[in-house]
Design a protein around this motif. Sequence first.
Motif, PDB file in Angstrom:
ATOM      1  N   THR A 187     -11.218  -7.965   7.540  1.00 59.78           N
ATOM      2  CA  THR A 187     -10.227  -8.601   6.674  1.00 59.78           C
ATOM      3  C   THR A 187      -9.005  -7.696   6.533  1.00 59.78           C
ATOM      4  OG1 THR A 187     -11.209  -7.641   4.678  1.00 59.78           O
ATOM      5  CG2 THR A 187     -12.009  -9.808   5.373  1.00 59.78           C
ATOM      6  N   PHE A 188      -7.889  -8.293   6.149  1.00 56.98           N
ATOM      7  CA  PHE A 188      -6.625  -7.554   6.104  1.00 56.98           C
ATOM      8  C   PHE A 188      -5.893  -7.830   4.793  1.00 56.98           C
ATOM      9  CE2 PHE A 188      -7.846  -8.605  10.416  1.00 56.98           C
ATOM     10  CZ  PHE A 188      -7.887  -7.352  11.018  1.00 56.98           C
ATOM     11  N   TRP A 189      -6.627  -7.731   3.686  1.00 56.00           N
ATOM     12  CA  TRP A 189      -6.044  -7.979   2.375  1.00 56.00           C
ATOM     13  C   TRP A 189      -5.027  -6.890   2.010  1.00 56.00           C
ATOM     14  CZ3 TRP A 189      -7.012 -12.530   0.178  1.00 56.00           C
ATOM     15  CH2 TRP A 189      -8.223 -13.195   0.474  1.00 56.00           C
ATOM     16  N   HIS A 190      -3.980  -7.323   1.311  1.00 54.96           N
ATOM     17  CA  HIS A 190      -3.094  -6.342   0.692  1.00 54.96           C
ATOM     18  C   HIS A 190      -3.883  -5.573  -0.371  1.00 54.96           C
ATOM     19  CE1 HIS A 190       0.781  -7.203   2.462  1.00 54.96           C
ATOM     20  NE2 HIS A 190       0.696  -8.499   2.172  1.00 54.96           N
ATOM     21  N   GLU A 191      -3.411  -4.430  -0.704  1.00 55.84           N
ATOM     22  CA  GLU A 191      -4.048  -3.643  -1.762  1.00 55.84           C
ATOM     23  C   GLU A 191      -4.033  -4.439  -3.077  1.00 55.84           C
ATOM     24  OE1 GLU A 191      -3.631   0.703  -4.000  1.00 55.84           O
ATOM     25  OE2 GLU A 191      -2.361   0.193  -2.273  1.00 55.84           O
ATOM     26  N   TRP A 212       2.334  -5.931   6.641  1.00 53.62           N
ATOM     27  CA  TRP A 212       1.729  -7.269   6.611  1.00 53.62           C
ATOM     28  C   TRP A 212       0.308  -7.191   6.070  1.00 53.62           C
ATOM     29  CZ3 TRP A 212       4.221 -11.785   7.648  1.00 53.62           C
ATOM     30  CH2 TRP A 212       5.462 -11.691   8.300  1.00 53.62           C
ATOM     31  N   GLY A 213      -0.098  -8.281   5.379  1.00 52.13           N
ATOM     32  CA  GLY A 213      -1.466  -8.373   4.888  1.00 52.13           C
ATOM     33  C   GLY A 213      -1.741  -9.750   4.317  1.00 52.13           C
ATOM     34  N   TRP A 214      -2.953  -9.917   3.804  1.00 50.70           N
ATOM     35  CA  TRP A 214      -3.363 -11.202   3.246  1.00 50.70           C
ATOM     36  C   TRP A 214      -3.168 -11.195   1.731  1.00 50.70           C
ATOM     37  CZ3 TRP A 214      -8.865 -12.001   5.777  1.00 50.70           C
ATOM     38  CH2 TRP A 214      -8.726 -12.036   7.172  1.00 50.70           C
TER      39      TRP A 214
END
Length: 234
Positions: A187-191, A212-214
């Motif tokens: 997964t590539f969630w934002h902090e 970039w992120g989710w």
Amino acid sequence: MTSEVTYAEVSFNNESKSSGVNSSAASKARAAPHKSNAGFPKLLCASLLTLFLLMAISFFIAFVIFFQKYSQLLEKKTTKGLVHTTLECVKKNMTTEETAWNCCPKNWKSFSSSCYFISTESATWQESENKCVRMAAHLLVINTQEEQKFIIRNLEQNSAYFVGLSDPEGQRRWQWVDQTPYNESATFWHEGEPSHTSERCVLVNFRYFRGWGWNDVPCYDRQRSVCEMMTIHL
């Protein structure tokens, strides 16, 4: 005596002529029905021929109408089933003796075994998914870091894009639209994301100094989106 005989002969002769006339008239009268009977078959044949021609014309008109209706129906079905009319293909060597074509619809981007369409129109998450489905695709499903990197290289930093990840029940049970299992390690969630249970749909966006992120957002937000479909093999 002599004059009487002559008169009798004359009378006899007149009688014979009269009889001849009557006989001729009778013969004509008897011949008349024969002429009438001879014309009846001709009239019957003409009537049958006319009837046959009318039936043939009617059948031809009915056939033309049926053919037109069938052609229109076939055209509608064909058009309806034909989603993408133009493909862009590249050769892919399968073996030394076999070559296949990997194709994507025109204006779609190709990566690995998938094709991607980046929409510039804003819509809700569900509207975006419906649009993808109409193109025989679905919202983007990200499985690897390589795929994530490929996608973000083709996005605009000042826009956000819905992907095919959502939490329908608001219990943080994330689901991909194509039923791919949700993998926490990929997964590539934002902090700090996901941040709220009322935000049940996911988009990818750019944050300055973070990249970039989710991010989870309300599903009724109107954003751009990315569709994905498998490559077409020819």
